[in-house]
Structure formats: structure tokens, C-alpha cells
Design a protein around this motif. Structure first.
Motif, mmCIF file in Angstrom:
data_model
loop_
_atom_site.group_PDB
_atom_site.id
_atom_site.type_symbol
_atom_site.label_atom_id
_atom_site.label_comp_id
_atom_site.label_asym_id
_atom_site.label_seq_id
_atom_site.Cartn_x
_atom_site.Cartn_y
_atom_site.Cartn_z
ATOM 1 N N TYR A 28 -0.272 -10.156 7.919
ATOM 2 C CA TYR A 28 -0.743 -8.793 7.644
ATOM 3 C C TYR A 28 -0.390 -8.372 6.229
ATOM 4 C CZ TYR A 28 -1.028 -3.697 7.817
ATOM 5 O OH TYR A 28 -1.309 -2.378 7.548
ATOM 6 N N VAL A 29 0.855 -8.668 5.822
ATOM 7 C CA VAL A 29 1.288 -8.319 4.464
ATOM 8 C C VAL A 29 0.463 -9.066 3.425
ATOM 9 C CG1 VAL A 29 3.203 -8.478 2.821
ATOM 10 C CG2 VAL A 29 3.624 -7.703 5.160
ATOM 11 N N ILE A 30 0.196 -10.360 3.683
ATOM 12 C CA ILE A 30 -0.595 -11.153 2.741
ATOM 13 C C ILE A 30 -1.993 -10.582 2.603
ATOM 14 C CG2 ILE A 30 -1.676 -13.412 2.388
ATOM 15 C CD1 ILE A 30 0.800 -14.688 3.576
ATOM 16 N N VAL A 31 -2.618 -10.258 3.738
ATOM 17 C CA VAL A 31 -3.978 -9.704 3.705
ATOM 18 C C VAL A 31 -3.994 -8.375 2.957
ATOM 19 C CG1 VAL A 31 -5.821 -8.728 5.119
ATOM 20 C CG2 VAL A 31 -4.767 -10.882 5.784
ATOM 21 N N ARG A 32 -2.968 -7.537 3.188
ATOM 22 C CA ARG A 32 -2.905 -6.241 2.496
ATOM 23 C C ARG A 32 -2.651 -6.420 1.008
ATOM 24 N NH1 ARG A 32 -2.121 -1.385 5.019
ATOM 25 N NH2 ARG A 32 -2.330 -0.637 2.865
ATOM 26 N N CYS A 33 -1.704 -7.298 0.666
ATOM 27 C CA CYS A 33 -1.353 -7.496 -0.748
ATOM 28 C C CYS A 33 -2.491 -8.144 -1.529
ATOM 29 C CB CYS A 33 -0.096 -8.362 -0.867
ATOM 30 S SG CYS A 33 1.410 -7.539 -0.307
ATOM 31 N N LEU A 34 -3.196 -9.058 -0.905
ATOM 32 C CA LEU A 34 -4.305 -9.727 -1.581
ATOM 33 C C LEU A 34 -5.607 -8.937 -1.497
ATOM 34 C CD1 LEU A 34 -3.765 -13.456 -0.524
ATOM 35 C CD2 LEU A 34 -3.042 -12.314 -2.610
ATOM 36 N N ASN A 35 -5.588 -7.831 -0.737
ATOM 37 C CA ASN A 35 -6.803 -7.014 -0.571
ATOM 38 C C ASN A 35 -7.990 -7.843 -0.075
ATOM 39 O OD1 ASN A 35 -5.698 -4.563 -1.330
ATOM 40 N ND2 ASN A 35 -6.138 -4.874 -3.503
ATOM 41 N N LEU A 36 -7.703 -8.753 0.853
ATOM 42 C CA LEU A 36 -8.759 -9.649 1.330
ATOM 43 C C LEU A 36 -9.829 -8.910 2.118
ATOM 44 C CD1 LEU A 36 -6.647 -12.756 2.432
ATOM 45 C CD2 LEU A 36 -7.855 -12.356 0.287
ATOM 46 N N LYS A 37 -9.502 -7.722 2.624
ATOM 47 C CA LYS A 37 -10.490 -6.950 3.383
ATOM 48 C C LYS A 37 -11.309 -6.026 2.474
ATOM 49 C CE LYS A 37 -10.502 -6.507 7.413
ATOM 50 N NZ LYS A 37 -11.358 -7.104 8.471
ATOM 51 N N SER A 38 -11.007 -6.023 1.189
ATOM 52 C CA SER A 38 -11.702 -5.134 0.266
ATOM 53 C C SER A 38 -13.143 -5.602 0.066
ATOM 54 C CB SER A 38 -10.979 -5.106 -1.082
ATOM 55 O OG SER A 38 -11.674 -4.294 -2.006
ATOM 56 N N PRO A 39 -14.131 -4.733 0.294
ATOM 57 C CA PRO A 39 -15.532 -5.151 0.136
ATOM 58 C C PRO A 39 -15.921 -5.246 -1.331
ATOM 59 C CG PRO A 39 -15.433 -2.822 0.697
ATOM 60 C CD PRO A 39 -14.016 -3.337 0.759
ATOM 61 N N THR A 40 -16.879 -6.112 -1.626
ATOM 62 C CA THR A 40 -17.404 -6.216 -2.985
ATOM 63 C C THR A 40 -18.463 -5.143 -3.206
ATOM 64 O OG1 THR A 40 -19.099 -7.795 -2.285
ATOM 65 C CG2 THR A 40 -16.999 -8.692 -3.043
ATOM 66 N N ALA A 41 -18.590 -4.699 -4.457
ATOM 67 C CA ALA A 41 -19.531 -3.631 -4.774
ATOM 68 C C ALA A 41 -19.815 -3.642 -6.266
ATOM 69 C CB ALA A 41 -18.966 -2.272 -4.366
ATOM 70 N N SER A 76 -6.697 -8.943 -5.789
ATOM 71 C CA SER A 76 -5.406 -8.303 -6.001
ATOM 72 C C SER A 76 -5.130 -8.108 -7.494
ATOM 73 C CB SER A 76 -4.288 -9.149 -5.384
ATOM 74 O OG SER A 76 -3.018 -8.629 -5.748
ATOM 75 N N GLY A 77 -5.029 -6.853 -7.891
ATOM 76 C CA GLY A 77 -4.690 -6.575 -9.278
ATOM 77 C C GLY A 77 -3.285 -7.033 -9.626
ATOM 78 N N MET A 248 6.103 7.382 -11.301
ATOM 79 C CA MET A 248 7.369 7.485 -10.575
ATOM 80 C C MET A 248 7.183 7.231 -9.081
ATOM 81 S SD MET A 248 9.509 7.878 -12.937
ATOM 82 C CE MET A 248 10.990 8.208 -11.978
ATOM 83 N N GLN A 249 5.959 6.951 -8.649
ATOM 84 C CA GLN A 249 5.677 6.679 -7.244
ATOM 85 C C GLN A 249 5.811 5.180 -6.964
ATOM 86 O OE1 GLN A 249 1.705 8.143 -6.699
ATOM 87 N NE2 GLN A 249 2.254 10.284 -7.128
ATOM 88 N N TRP A 250 6.219 4.854 -5.728
ATOM 89 C CA TRP A 250 6.356 3.455 -5.340
ATOM 90 C C TRP A 250 5.047 2.870 -4.826
ATOM 91 C CZ3 TRP A 250 10.040 0.236 -6.610
ATOM 92 C CH2 TRP A 250 11.282 0.739 -6.987
ATOM 93 N N ASP A 251 4.083 3.736 -4.530
ATOM 94 C CA ASP A 251 2.786 3.257 -4.037
ATOM 95 C C ASP A 251 2.151 2.311 -5.057
ATOM 96 O OD1 ASP A 251 0.578 3.207 -2.215
ATOM 97 O OD2 ASP A 251 -0.502 4.514 -3.599
ATOM 98 N N GLN A 252 1.611 1.196 -4.572
ATOM 99 C CA GLN A 252 0.980 0.187 -5.419
ATOM 100 C C GLN A 252 1.942 -0.376 -6.480
ATOM 101 O OE1 GLN A 252 -2.151 -1.125 -5.042
ATOM 102 N NE2 GLN A 252 -2.319 0.137 -3.189
ATOM 103 N N CYS A 253 3.243 -0.323 -6.178
ATOM 104 C CA CYS A 253 4.274 -0.895 -7.058
ATOM 105 C C CYS A 253 4.329 -0.222 -8.428
ATOM 106 C CB CYS A 253 4.056 -2.406 -7.250
ATOM 107 S SG CYS A 253 4.100 -3.365 -5.733
ATOM 108 N N ARG A 254 3.885 1.045 -8.503
ATOM 109 C CA ARG A 254 3.841 1.710 -9.808
ATOM 110 C C ARG A 254 5.233 1.875 -10.410
ATOM 111 N NH1 ARG A 254 -0.080 5.945 -6.951
ATOM 112 N NH2 ARG A 254 -2.066 4.869 -7.218
ATOM 113 N N ARG A 255 6.206 2.222 -9.589
ATOM 114 C CA ARG A 255 7.566 2.395 -10.104
ATOM 115 C C ARG A 255 8.114 1.085 -10.645
ATOM 116 N NH1 ARG A 255 11.243 3.327 -12.584
ATOM 117 N NH2 ARG A 255 12.989 4.763 -12.276
#
Length: 311
Positions: A28-41, A76-77, A248-255
Motif C-alpha cells: 500500500y505504501v509503495i503504491v501510494r508513494c509511487l502514485n501508481l493509481k494516478s491517472p494519465t492526462a 512519483s515526483g 513547514m508542512q509534512w504533507d508530501q515530504c515538504r518539511r
């Protein structure tokens, strides 16, 4: 009955269930981190309907095509940043250029690298790209080298600014390094190109922080826009105050990225500590106390460095 209960193999079944749950969690973590479910557009385009916009869309069909990233890591960015930003390309180009030195009015020495075109431009004219890299970057960075190599092969001359203090082998000659809004060095480079190549037309390019600098430069004076065909700002930030909150947010590893950029900035500042802060016979700036300098060593964000040192 008691002996039968003791012989029941309950523990292995529970253990197998824990292992199965752990494997599922990792997947689950791998799929989320790699954004494998992200659709192309295709890219989302925001523009004013005009003859120029229609011409650009017709000339650049890539702008309206669906973007299909490379498999596994392309969504994954974070992984793209790690692979390309740190490891570089498999065959990273090494364009050859001449380093130019410009003495600024305050004694600072601005440097930029000049790369001549490797082929004739498609319209047969002399066109120079004046390029401003991102924060603490210079002409030797992987993405700049790749961009310059591609531009050269398509008939563009390239001039790449090296942010003041960013090159590890170039010493500062005045107690000043690059800041987020100073356009002096970029303007000096552009003026040099205009005088040296009086027939050339300019394409202004800025990456990230460089996007802010080039847009500010063009807006400072009407004369700065002379002979400029267009300006391209890549991944530019727009609001410093909102960016501070976001970083300063931890979301998306910004911090975490904030920490890495602050650490890089700290190393650059400290590498020039003698010129910037004074040492031995040199006098420290009156506005900078020893306590402020000590805060630089413990800073973990760009905002802390800005508040205690840069501003």
C-alpha cells in the motif's frame, strides 16, 4: 481435553496473518508513494485566446497531448527528484562553454557561462537564451547541462548565470551573495550579451527561483524588455508568504525538502563565512550579532536562515 487444547497450533496462523498484513501495508505504501493509481492526462492549459496563443498551440502539439510517464517510477515526483536531481541521467551531457567574469559596482564578481550554438537556428536568425537557474544553482547542475545541450543542438546560444556564491570554486569578492529578488547579476549578463551580440534576439528563461528573478527583471524597466522575444518561467513560486506556510508542512515530504534546501544554503553561506561575516582583520556587519550567527548553525528551514541571516 486440556492436552488437546495445548496441542492446537494457534500461534503460527496468527503469525502468518501478521506477515500478510505487513506485506499488504508495504504494498500500500509503495503504491501510494509511487502514485501508481494516478491517472494519465494532458496538461491543464490556462491562456488568453489570441493569435499568439493559437500559434503556440499549433506549433507545440506536445502541450495538448496526454502525458504518459515512465513505468514504475515516473508517477512519483519524489523518485524523479532523487534519481534525476542527485544521480543524474544515464548519459548526462557535458556542454562546453566559456566562463565570463563581470565586476559589479559594489566589488562583487558575477560569473556566467556562455555556450555557442551547434547548428543553425530553424528560422536562420541569431537567438540567445539568457538562463537563470534555481535557488543556489549554477551552470554545472544536471538539469541546466541537459537543457543547454538540447538548446545548443537546436541553434540557440545560451548564457547561464551562476548565482553569486553558488559555485564551490569561485570566491566572493564582496560581502554579498545571491538573494531571492536581486536582479543585478542577471541584468549585467543580459547587458553583456546585448553589447557583444548586437544582432541577437533574446529568449529569457528562469527555473524556480530563477523564474521570479527574470520576471522581476523584465518588469523593473521597459528597457529591460528590448530585443526580448519571450520569457519562459519554469516551476516558479508566486507567494513567498504562502510558500513559507507550505514548506513547514509534512504533507508530501515538504518539511523534509525544506530541511535539505536549508542545509544546502547553510553550507554555501558558511563556505563564504570569512567574506560575509568578517574574520581576523575584517569587521563583522553591525547588524549581525554572534547570537544570530549561532542560529545559522542550528537552522533547519529556509525561513530561519532568512529571518536570522539573509534579511
Amino acid at each position: 481435553k486440556m492436552s488437546a487444547m495445548l496441542e492446537t497450533p494457534e500461534l503460527p496462523a496468527v503469525f502468518d496473518g501478521v506477515k500478510l498484513a505487513a506485506v499488504a501495508a508495504v504494498l500500500y505504501v509503495i503504491v501510494r508513494c509511487l502514485n501508481l493509481k494516478s491517472p494519465t492526462a494532458p496538461p491543464e492549459l490556462i491562456y488568453q485566446d489570441s493569435a499568439l496563443a493559437r500559434f503556440l498551440l499549433k506549433s507545440c502539439p506536445l502541450l495538448t497531448k496526454e502525458y504518459i510517464p515512465p513505468l514504475i517510477w515516473g508517477n512519483s515526483g519524489h523518485i524523479q527528484t532523487a534519481l534525476y536531481g542527485k544521480m543524474g541521467r544515464v548519459r548526462s551531457p557535458h556542454p562546453y562553454g566559456l566562463r565570463k567574469y563581470l565586476t559589479m559596482p559594489d566589488g562583487a564578481t558575477a560569473t556566467f557561462d556562455l555556450f555557442e550554438p551547434q547548428s543553425e537556428h530553424c528560422i536562420g536568425e541569431d537567438v540567445t537564451m539568457v538562463i537563470c537557474p534555481g535557488i543556489a544553482n549554477h551552470s554545472e547542475k544536471q538539469y541546466i547541462r541537459t537543457f543547454v545541450d538540447y538548446a545548443q543542438k537546436n541553434g540557440y546560444r545560451c548564457a547561464v548565470l551562476n548565482h553569486l556564491g553558488a559555485l564551490p570554486n569561485i570566491e566572493l569578492t564582496s560581502p554579498r551573495m545571491f538573494t531571492y529578488g536581486c536582479t543585478w547579476e542577471f541584468g549585467a549578463m543580459v547587458n553583456y550579451i546585448k553589447k557583444t551580440y548586437p544582432q541577437t534576439q533574446l529568449v529569457v528563461v528562469g527555473f524556480s527561483l530563477g523564474g521570479n528573478i527574470v520576471c522581476k527583471y523584465l518588469g523593473e524597466s521597459q528597457a529591460n524588455q528590448e530585443r526580448v522575444l519571450c520569457c519562459v518561467s519554469v516551476c516558479q513560486g508566486y507567494s513567498a508568504l504562502r510558500a513559507q506556510e507550505t514548506f513547514m508542512q509534512w504533507d508530501q515530504c515538504r518539511r523534509f525538502y525544506n530541511f535539505l534546501m536549508a542545509d544546502n544554503m547553510k553550507k554555501i553561506i558558511l563556505s563564504h563565512r570569512q567574506v560575509l561575516f568578517g574574520d581576523n582583520n575584517m569587521k563583522k556587519p553591525q547588524s549581525l550579532a554572534d547570537a544570530d550567527l549561532s542560529k545559522l548553525y542550528t537552522a533547519t528551514s529556509l525561513m530561519q536562515i532568512d529571518d536570522n541571516i539573509m534579511r
